[in-house]
Design a protein around this motif. Sequence first.
Motif, mmCIF file in Angstrom:
data_model
loop_
_atom_site.group_PDB
_atom_site.id
_atom_site.type_symbol
_atom_site.label_atom_id
_atom_site.label_comp_id
_atom_site.label_asym_id
_atom_site.label_seq_id
_atom_site.Cartn_x
_atom_site.Cartn_y
_atom_site.Cartn_z
ATOM 1 N N LEU A 176 0.927 -0.760 0.000
ATOM 2 C CA LEU A 176 -0.156 0.175 0.056
ATOM 3 C C LEU A 176 0.828 1.643 0.260
ATOM 4 O O LEU A 176 0.521 2.570 -0.480
ATOM 5 N N VAL A 177 1.909 0.806 0.864
ATOM 6 C CA VAL A 177 2.749 2.470 0.601
ATOM 7 C C VAL A 177 3.257 2.952 -0.700
ATOM 8 O O VAL A 177 3.883 3.996 -0.940
ATOM 9 N N ILE A 178 4.007 1.312 -1.049
ATOM 10 C CA ILE A 178 4.332 1.791 -2.483
ATOM 11 C C ILE A 178 3.455 2.324 -3.164
ATOM 12 O O ILE A 178 3.791 2.427 -4.850
ATOM 13 N N LEU A 179 2.315 1.919 -3.040
ATOM 14 C CA LEU A 179 1.406 2.841 -4.496
ATOM 15 C C LEU A 179 0.921 4.335 -4.370
ATOM 16 O O LEU A 179 0.493 4.604 -5.052
ATOM 17 N N THR A 180 1.269 4.513 -4.012
ATOM 18 C CA THR A 180 1.383 6.095 -2.981
ATOM 19 C C THR A 180 2.620 6.672 -3.285
ATOM 20 O O THR A 180 3.077 8.026 -2.928
ATOM 21 N N ARG A 181 3.726 5.555 -3.966
ATOM 22 C CA ARG A 181 4.894 6.118 -4.306
ATOM 23 C C ARG A 181 5.933 6.226 -2.943
ATOM 24 O O ARG A 181 7.085 7.544 -3.082
ATOM 25 N N GLY A 182 5.681 6.467 -2.024
ATOM 26 C CA GLY A 182 6.384 5.940 -0.956
ATOM 27 C C GLY A 182 7.538 4.452 -0.411
ATOM 28 O O GLY A 182 7.040 3.323 -1.789
ATOM 29 N N ILE A 183 8.030 4.234 0.602
ATOM 30 C CA ILE A 183 9.015 3.556 0.630
ATOM 31 C C ILE A 183 8.813 3.432 2.275
ATOM 32 O O ILE A 183 8.818 4.455 3.478
ATOM 33 N N ASP A 184 8.569 1.973 3.075
ATOM 34 C CA ASP A 184 8.739 2.053 4.871
ATOM 35 C C ASP A 184 10.384 1.617 5.178
ATOM 36 O O ASP A 184 9.519 -0.450 4.660
ATOM 37 N N LEU A 185 11.103 1.907 5.017
ATOM 38 C CA LEU A 185 11.987 1.353 5.869
ATOM 39 C C LEU A 185 11.820 0.655 7.353
ATOM 40 O O LEU A 185 12.996 0.018 7.692
#
Length: 273
Positions: free
Chosen positions: A5-14
């Motif tokens: 879901l995070v990558i769908l919004t052009r993000g990333i969760d490290l």
Amino acid sequence: MGQHLVILTRGIDLSVGSNLALASVVGALSFHAGAPATVVIAVMVGCGATVGAINGLFYVFGRLPHPFIITLATLSIAKGLALQLADGRAIPGMPDSIDALGRDSVWGLPGSVFVVAGVAAMLFVMAKTMVWGRWIYAVGGRPDAALRMGIPVSWVLVSVYVISGLCAGIGSVILAGRTDAGSPLFGNLLELDTIAAVIIGDASFLGGRGHLGHALIGAIMIGVIRNALNLLNVNVFFQLIVIGVVIVIAVESDVLRNYLEGRVRVLQAGRQS
């Protein structure tokens, strides 16, 4: 699934790996403090969601240029807190119900399979049948257009990071049940596996494209690759290299696909004109 879901919004969760470790430690400490199983589970899941909320709120309302910055910071902070709270060691002991969830089988399937299936079903329904799900794809595909359409972009972004943290908390419950412990060493390099699973599952770092089921298939593929390498007695250090190469290949495939699709659209537009 949270990373998807995070990558769908052009993000990333490290921060997912450190978040999982912190949640497991907090859960173990709450168990030793006398909390019942339901409270321990709620604490672990709540801890994960709290870290996710911090990521989302700081990224959106702190006007940070990219979520890489805050999630990298919380990766370090959560890991440090977990090590500090656990005094650098694993804390043995979990409620029997959590141990059963991590170890027992139902109809020949591990209990964790039903947890994953339940989370997947809820997220699938939310992403495909609710307006919120359409908003996620809109925010990832065309953020400026989504804002002009009146979509609450800021809160959509916050929500996906909360869900990512929530998924890390749920993962900590399953892992703690398997090991009957909470440990600050849990989740090392987990962020690499989650990112690789999402990208192998055909999601795009450019946002707005991806399917939850494909992300699950990507996660299974990562597990199959690791298991195959273990069966072949491949050195654990070399396994890290293999996973890194898989990520590079997956990202390059995504870049090539976007380039080819762009060229096809240009050619089609030229023929129509």
